[in-house]
Design an enzyme around this catalytic site. Sequence first.
Site, short mmCIF file in Angstrom:
data_model
loop_
_atom_site.label_atom_id
_atom_site.label_comp_id
_atom_site.label_asym_id
_atom_site.label_seq_id
_atom_site.Cartn_x
_atom_site.Cartn_y
_atom_site.Cartn_z
N GLU A 20 0.98 -1.15 -0.06
CA GLU A 20 0.03 -0.07 -0.12
C GLU A 20 0.98 1.19 -0.07
O GLU A 20 0.56 2.34 -0.60
CB GLU A 20 -0.92 0.05 1.34
CG GLU A 20 -2.16 1.15 1.19
CD GLU A 20 -2.95 0.63 2.15
OE1 GLU A 20 -4.21 0.36 1.99
OE2 GLU A 20 -2.85 0.74 3.23
N GLU A 67 2.09 1.67 -3.45
CA GLU A 67 1.25 2.23 -4.33
C GLU A 67 0.81 3.51 -4.16
O GLU A 67 0.79 4.22 -5.24
CB GLU A 67 -0.26 1.35 -4.08
CG GLU A 67 -1.23 1.91 -5.03
CD GLU A 67 -2.56 1.07 -4.65
OE1 GLU A 67 -3.49 1.13 -5.32
OE2 GLU A 67 -2.71 0.43 -3.51
N CYS A 117 -7.94 -1.85 3.98
CA CYS A 117 -7.87 -3.00 5.05
C CYS A 117 -9.08 -2.98 5.77
O CYS A 117 -9.05 -4.25 6.42
CB CYS A 117 -6.64 -2.81 5.90
SG CYS A 117 -6.49 -1.21 6.78
N SER A 151 -7.27 2.00 -2.10
CA SER A 151 -6.05 1.22 -2.53
C SER A 151 -6.51 -0.11 -2.94
O SER A 151 -7.46 -0.70 -2.69
CB SER A 151 -5.18 1.08 -1.38
OG SER A 151 -4.20 -0.02 -1.40
N LYS A 155 -15.21 -9.01 8.21
CA LYS A 155 -14.41 -9.95 7.90
C LYS A 155 -14.80 -11.29 7.25
O LYS A 155 -14.33 -11.70 6.34
CB LYS A 155 -13.18 -10.36 8.84
CG LYS A 155 -12.24 -9.15 9.14
CD LYS A 155 -11.18 -8.94 7.82
CE LYS A 155 -10.32 -7.81 8.28
NZ LYS A 155 -9.44 -7.29 7.17
N GLU A 185 -15.81 -13.10 -4.24
CA GLU A 185 -15.34 -14.10 -5.41
C GLU A 185 -13.82 -13.71 -5.70
O GLU A 185 -13.12 -14.72 -6.46
CB GLU A 185 -16.15 -14.07 -6.44
CG GLU A 185 -16.54 -12.82 -7.19
CD GLU A 185 -17.92 -12.24 -6.62
OE1 GLU A 185 -18.55 -11.34 -7.45
OE2 GLU A 185 -18.27 -12.50 -5.46
N GLU A 222 -9.26 -20.02 -8.72
CA GLU A 222 -9.30 -21.61 -9.00
C GLU A 222 -8.19 -22.24 -8.50
O GLU A 222 -8.36 -23.64 -7.97
CB GLU A 222 -9.69 -21.87 -10.38
CG GLU A 222 -10.77 -21.16 -10.96
CD GLU A 222 -11.18 -21.50 -12.37
OE1 GLU A 222 -10.40 -21.98 -13.06
OE2 GLU A 222 -12.19 -20.92 -13.07
N CYS A 251 -10.13 -1.26 14.93
CA CYS A 251 -10.41 -2.87 15.19
C CYS A 251 -10.29 -2.94 16.47
O CYS A 251 -10.92 -4.21 17.26
CB CYS A 251 -9.25 -3.46 14.75
SG CYS A 251 -9.09 -3.33 12.76
#
Length: 520
Positions: A223, A226, A245, A265, A304, A311, A316, A451
């Site tokens: 991050e 970035e 996050c 981000s 979470k 997805e 896979e 958190c």
Amino acid sequence: MERLAAACNNTVQEGMVVYTNSPKVISSRKATLELILSEHEYSCATCSRSGNCQLQTLAEEFGLSTDIYKKKVRKIEWNKNFPLIRDNEKCIKCMRCIQICNKVQSLGIWDVCGTGARTTVDVKGGLDIEKADCAACGQCITHCPVGALHERDDKNTLYEALADKNKIKIVQVAPAVRAAWGEELGLSPEDATMEKMGEALRQIGFDYVFDTNFSADLTIMEEGSEFLQRLSDKEHNKFPMFTSCCPGWVRFIKTQYPDMIPQLSTAKSPQQMFGAVVKSYFAEKIGRDPKDIISVSVMPCVAKKAEAEYETMGDETRGQDVDIVLTTRELIKLIKAANINISTLEDKPLDDPLSDGTGAAVIFGTTGGVMEAALRSAYFLATGENPDVDAFKAVRGYHKGWNEAEYDIKGTKIKCAVASGLGNTRELIEAIRRGEVSYDFVEIMACPGGCAGGGGQPIHPFEMFDERGERLRRLDYNNPVRFSHENPSVNKLYSEYLIKPLGEKSHHLLHTDHNAYSVK
């Protein structure tokens, strides 16, 4: 006064004497409790809040032992797959869920519906919960005095996984969990160590116990890199860049401000990064197929659970990055169910090679911590030198509204803001959209205090995020390594596997497209 006066509807006056424990008051309170219980399903043995229920406590204090009134409980169907569960038959209509969601989180998911005897609390507008704008932050759970609201219970799913002898069972534990897990187990903050918790998890049946601090440091590397990359091409990027996050915050921006999603981000959360590394790098290390691994996380968060199921959080070849998510409360119940004597546990090291964590990582669990950790490493990545480790302390702590600071990194002014709680977040975003404020980098946490005050943490009748956050700050202060870029295990991961931050393999494993999945 001949009649009892409601405290909420009478102004204090000079000379007033208030009796809160007179026979008349006691009789009235007892009658009220009896009426509440007549519409409450008090199957305490199977309730998520048994032993920590304000109604149960009051019933015991007033000696209620038999049903005075005929019980009439109304059941409302609920999607049991959603991470947040509501049992209407346990609701006592105190409206605390409505208050916290409206006044603190600004989402207004809950509302009073029905009239007269049919009055109850439900999702506003008659929507199904999965179609509402719920952030799954879980603040309504921690403010509910009974068991009417709770997280989806995934302990049985875990027990089935632990019983499969053909699978490798791996668990990661988030930074904020260590600040709270001992509260209901009678442990002092000094005794409630990460190492002691790790030993308890091994006794429960896990093969490997790791610390999410590792991937918190990894998140900073990705991050932070970035952010510097976007900053170097400011003409073609829209600012501020938002941290990504916190899944409750991500759900919020996707439903409330979808046009701003590109400003998130692309870095996955530490939970998801850890799961991806476990099912790639670590799977290769131990010579196992990623699909032979059960990846479990213990988080202070309800959102979470939803994040792990998106997805885009896997592929896979390895399956989902994280297979099962437990809250801190579920962890405590697992320990109690296993009859583990915490006082006899030794502080044994966690497993290698994914358990090194820095002080910068552990403060992810408190508001301002992600920003501070990111700035510590961004400064190094931009200049090649470490800043003073406490140079960015102005971004610390919970504030009404938001906190802001400006820093100079090699001649470039960086304007930062930090907000926790979605009501504060909405105020900040609206100010940005009106052009009243301008920032380069913004940290958002859905829960007040971050958190440490997460919706999956142990429940008390008072807020604990300040105290827990201070515990995390002390762990940072006492850690010999306080910069994410100095984490030896993270550096080894890059040299052996990922090559570099934002590289091709890093992009595939550690980043995501926030437009590629829906939260509804």
